[in-house]
Write an enzyme that holds these catalytic residues in place. Sequence first.
Site, PDB file in Angstrom:
ATOM      1  N   ALA A   1       0.768  -1.422  -0.191  1.00  0.00           N
ATOM      2  CA  ALA A   1      -0.216   0.089  -0.132  1.00  0.00           C
ATOM      3  C   ALA A   1       0.994   1.177  -0.004  1.00  0.00           C
ATOM      4  O   ALA A   1       0.241   2.546  -0.327  1.00  0.00           O
ATOM      5  CB  ALA A   1      -0.997   0.038   1.227  1.00  0.00           C
ATOM      6  N   ASP A   2       2.019   1.153   0.351  1.00  0.00           N
ATOM      7  CA  ASP A   2       2.879   2.139   0.466  1.00  0.00           C
ATOM      8  C   ASP A   2       4.307   2.008  -0.198  1.00  0.00           C
ATOM      9  O   ASP A   2       5.238   2.077   0.824  1.00  0.00           O
ATOM     10  CB  ASP A   2       3.157   2.923   1.967  1.00  0.00           C
ATOM     11  CG  ASP A   2       3.522   4.263   1.724  1.00  0.00           C
ATOM     12  OD1 ASP A   2       3.728   4.819   0.938  1.00  0.00           O
ATOM     13  OD2 ASP A   2       4.187   4.613   3.047  1.00  0.00           O
ATOM     14  N   LEU A   3       4.326   1.745  -1.277  1.00  0.00           N
ATOM     15  CA  LEU A   3       6.001   1.360  -1.874  1.00  0.00           C
ATOM     16  C   LEU A   3       6.459   2.578  -1.891  1.00  0.00           C
ATOM     17  O   LEU A   3       6.161   3.553  -3.102  1.00  0.00           O
ATOM     18  CB  LEU A   3       5.689   0.303  -3.032  1.00  0.00           C
ATOM     19  CG  LEU A   3       7.095   0.062  -3.659  1.00  0.00           C
ATOM     20  CD1 LEU A   3       7.483  -0.817  -2.682  1.00  0.00           C
ATOM     21  CD2 LEU A   3       6.701  -0.574  -4.967  1.00  0.00           C
TER      22      LEU A   3
ATOM     23  N   ASN B   1      10.676   2.549   2.386  1.00  0.00           N
ATOM     24  CA  ASN B   1      10.187   1.358   2.630  1.00  0.00           C
ATOM     25  C   ASN B   1      11.121   0.015   1.867  1.00  0.00           C
ATOM     26  O   ASN B   1      10.323  -1.014   1.802  1.00  0.00           O
ATOM     27  CB  ASN B   1       8.602   1.246   2.413  1.00  0.00           C
ATOM     28  CG  ASN B   1       7.990   1.830   3.358  1.00  0.00           C
ATOM     29  OD1 ASN B   1       8.433   1.987   4.541  1.00  0.00           O
ATOM     30  ND2 ASN B   1       6.802   2.250   3.265  1.00  0.00           N
TER      31      ASN B   1
END
Length: 240
Positions: A170-172, A176
């Site tokens: 969801a938050d590439l 991360n």
Amino acid sequence: MQIKQTSSGAIAYCDATPETISVPWFTFDYWQSQGAITGSSKGRYTTWFVKPNMAETDKSEWVLRHYYRGGLMEKISKDSYFYTGLKNTRAVAELSLLELLYSEGFEVPRPIAANVERNGLYYRADIIIERVEGAQDLVAQLSKSPMSDLQWQQLGACIAKFHQRGVYHADLNAKNILITPDKFYLIDFDRGEIRTPNPKWQGANLERLLRSFRKELAKLPTLAFNETNWQSLMQGYSNP
């Protein structure tokens, strides 16, 4: 994954986790009292690094992270979420996904445990994962030195491997992604899930990553990233 009921909710833990795990393990105060805080990572909020085993021969560390809201909802409630069942909580869902991916040999941190504390219709949560030894996030790496074309291709192939499995992150973003001397890891799978592979969401994932690189470059013009690097990443993604 096993579940242990507590007076305030439940703890989910993986097979390798000691059954002595308890709610205090998910607090900064507990680890500070043990002299086990080894460092922290500061973003919008602080994530703590702890050393669970004080034996000199054990170098493993854990990462303790509390779940906080972002965006407009943060103004309403900083860390409280509506409860619709233990498996649906953000902490247990992330732990479950990590457990699956780790068991399949994907480059993710080893999952340890998750804590869910209920208060009526709402809950707060925490997660503990194992810190990837010798790793740093990609922004930290690129702020000091560039990566080779081969490394960019390897990163693209790594992302492609997750996408082929149907792993939606969801938050590439660049922070991360961790890099070690021999491989890349993806971290922070909050709100992640397994989906049917589809070029639409996979492409959106990649566009989000590209935006994050450009955003970091705008903040730090000396960051070792350019469009040629992105082309190398996409080459590796297309030919994993």
